[in-house]
Motif scaffolding. Structure first.
Motif, PDB file in Angstrom:
ATOM      1  N   SER A   6     -43.062  72.343 -37.700  1.00 19.13           N
ATOM      2  CA  SER A   6     -42.369  73.387 -37.438  1.00 19.13           C
ATOM      3  C   SER A   6     -41.416  73.944 -38.674  1.00 19.13           C
ATOM      4  CB  SER A   6     -41.320  73.132 -36.316  1.00 19.13           C
ATOM      5  OG  SER A   6     -40.626  71.848 -36.685  1.00 19.13           O
ATOM      6  N   ALA A   7     -41.295  72.837 -39.544  1.00 18.00           N
ATOM      7  CA  ALA A   7     -40.512  73.563 -40.803  1.00 18.00           C
ATOM      8  C   ALA A   7     -41.572  74.169 -41.926  1.00 18.00           C
ATOM      9  CB  ALA A   7     -40.013  72.310 -41.436  1.00 18.00           C
ATOM     10  N   LEU A   8     -42.755  73.941 -41.776  1.00 15.71           N
ATOM     11  CA  LEU A   8     -43.623  74.790 -42.893  1.00 15.71           C
ATOM     12  C   LEU A   8     -43.661  76.231 -42.859  1.00 15.71           C
ATOM     13  CD1 LEU A   8     -46.765  72.221 -42.074  1.00 15.71           C
ATOM     14  CD2 LEU A   8     -45.154  72.114 -43.998  1.00 15.71           C
ATOM     15  N   LYS A   9     -43.720  76.638 -43.843  1.00 12.04           N
ATOM     16  CA  LYS A   9     -44.213  77.981 -44.046  1.00 12.04           C
ATOM     17  C   LYS A   9     -45.475  78.360 -43.608  1.00 12.04           C
ATOM     18  CE  LYS A   9     -42.233  77.653 -48.325  1.00 12.04           C
ATOM     19  NZ  LYS A   9     -42.095  78.188 -49.563  1.00 12.04           N
ATOM     20  N   GLU A  10     -45.801  79.708 -43.393  1.00  7.58           N
ATOM     21  CA  GLU A  10     -46.968  79.996 -43.022  1.00  7.58           C
ATOM     22  C   GLU A  10     -48.276  79.619 -43.950  1.00  7.58           C
ATOM     23  OE1 GLU A  10     -49.292  84.422 -42.716  1.00  7.58           O
ATOM     24  OE2 GLU A  10     -47.294  84.356 -41.943  1.00  7.58           O
ATOM     25  N   ALA A  21     -53.065  67.362 -37.610  1.00 10.40           N
ATOM     26  CA  ALA A  21     -52.872  67.841 -36.320  1.00 10.40           C
ATOM     27  C   ALA A  21     -51.608  68.533 -35.755  1.00 10.40           C
ATOM     28  CB  ALA A  21     -53.423  66.606 -34.918  1.00 10.40           C
ATOM     29  N   GLY A  22     -50.613  68.034 -36.244  1.00  5.27           N
ATOM     30  CA  GLY A  22     -49.491  68.626 -35.901  1.00  5.27           C
ATOM     31  C   GLY A  22     -49.293  70.045 -36.385  1.00  5.27           C
ATOM     32  N   ALA A  23     -49.763  70.175 -37.694  1.00  2.40           N
ATOM     33  CA  ALA A  23     -49.890  71.398 -38.177  1.00  2.40           C
ATOM     34  C   ALA A  23     -50.719  72.429 -37.559  1.00  2.40           C
ATOM     35  CB  ALA A  23     -50.165  71.234 -39.672  1.00  2.40           C
ATOM     36  N   ALA A  24     -51.919  72.129 -37.388  1.00  6.48           N
ATOM     37  CA  ALA A  24     -52.989  72.772 -36.692  1.00  6.48           C
ATOM     38  C   ALA A  24     -52.235  73.045 -35.131  1.00  6.48           C
ATOM     39  CB  ALA A  24     -54.245  72.112 -36.417  1.00  6.48           C
ATOM     40  N   ASP A  25     -51.706  72.568 -34.708  1.00  5.41           N
ATOM     41  CA  ASP A  25     -51.062  72.847 -33.384  1.00  5.41           C
ATOM     42  C   ASP A  25     -50.152  73.781 -33.521  1.00  5.41           C
ATOM     43  OD1 ASP A  25     -52.565  70.879 -32.076  1.00  5.41           O
ATOM     44  OD2 ASP A  25     -50.981  69.439 -31.774  1.00  5.41           O
ATOM     45  N   GLU A  26     -49.046  73.600 -34.519  1.00  2.59           N
ATOM     46  CA  GLU A  26     -48.128  74.835 -34.867  1.00  2.59           C
ATOM     47  C   GLU A  26     -48.830  76.070 -35.313  1.00  2.59           C
ATOM     48  OE1 GLU A  26     -44.103  76.365 -35.472  1.00  2.59           O
ATOM     49  OE2 GLU A  26     -44.824  74.369 -34.369  1.00  2.59           O
TER      50      GLU A  26
END
Length: 103
Positions: A6-10, A21-26
């Motif tokens: 959730s803290a990652l930029k686009e 997987a968490g980044a893919a979901d986000e």
């Protein structure tokens, strides 16, 4: 250890989505909610491709020019190596012409 998606930029989400997987979901959540438009950067990428194609064409033309110069220099060098009395230019002039072609 999990990445705090959730803290990652686009751009980071696009990078990490295939790895985490968490980044893919986000990423999927943000696309579904309209926070990210996956096609927004397409025109920029298309322009980059056009620019790279123009650079490749320019490079090809430069290579062709260099090859032509090398061929001409080889001709002068061969004439200098097989120099005879009928040759209109001296060995020195032939070699100078070859150098001119390579510069």
């Amino acid at each position: 250890m999990s990445i705090p998606a959730s803290a990652l930029k686009e751009d980071e989400l696009f990078h990490y989505a295939s790895l985490e997987a968490g980044a893919a979901d986000e990423l999927a959540r943000r696309i579904a909610s309209g926070d990210i438009d996956p096609s927004a950067g397409l025109e920029s990428l298309r322009e980059d491709i056009r620019m790279l194609e123009r650079q490749a064409d320019d490079t090809d033309e430069e290579l062709d020019r260099l090859r032509d110069g090398i061929e001409e220099a080889c001709t002068y060098i061969k004439r200098a190596m097989n120099h005879d009395e009928d040759e209109e230019l001296s060995v020195s002039k032939l070699l100078n012409k070859a150098l001119d072609c390579l510069e």
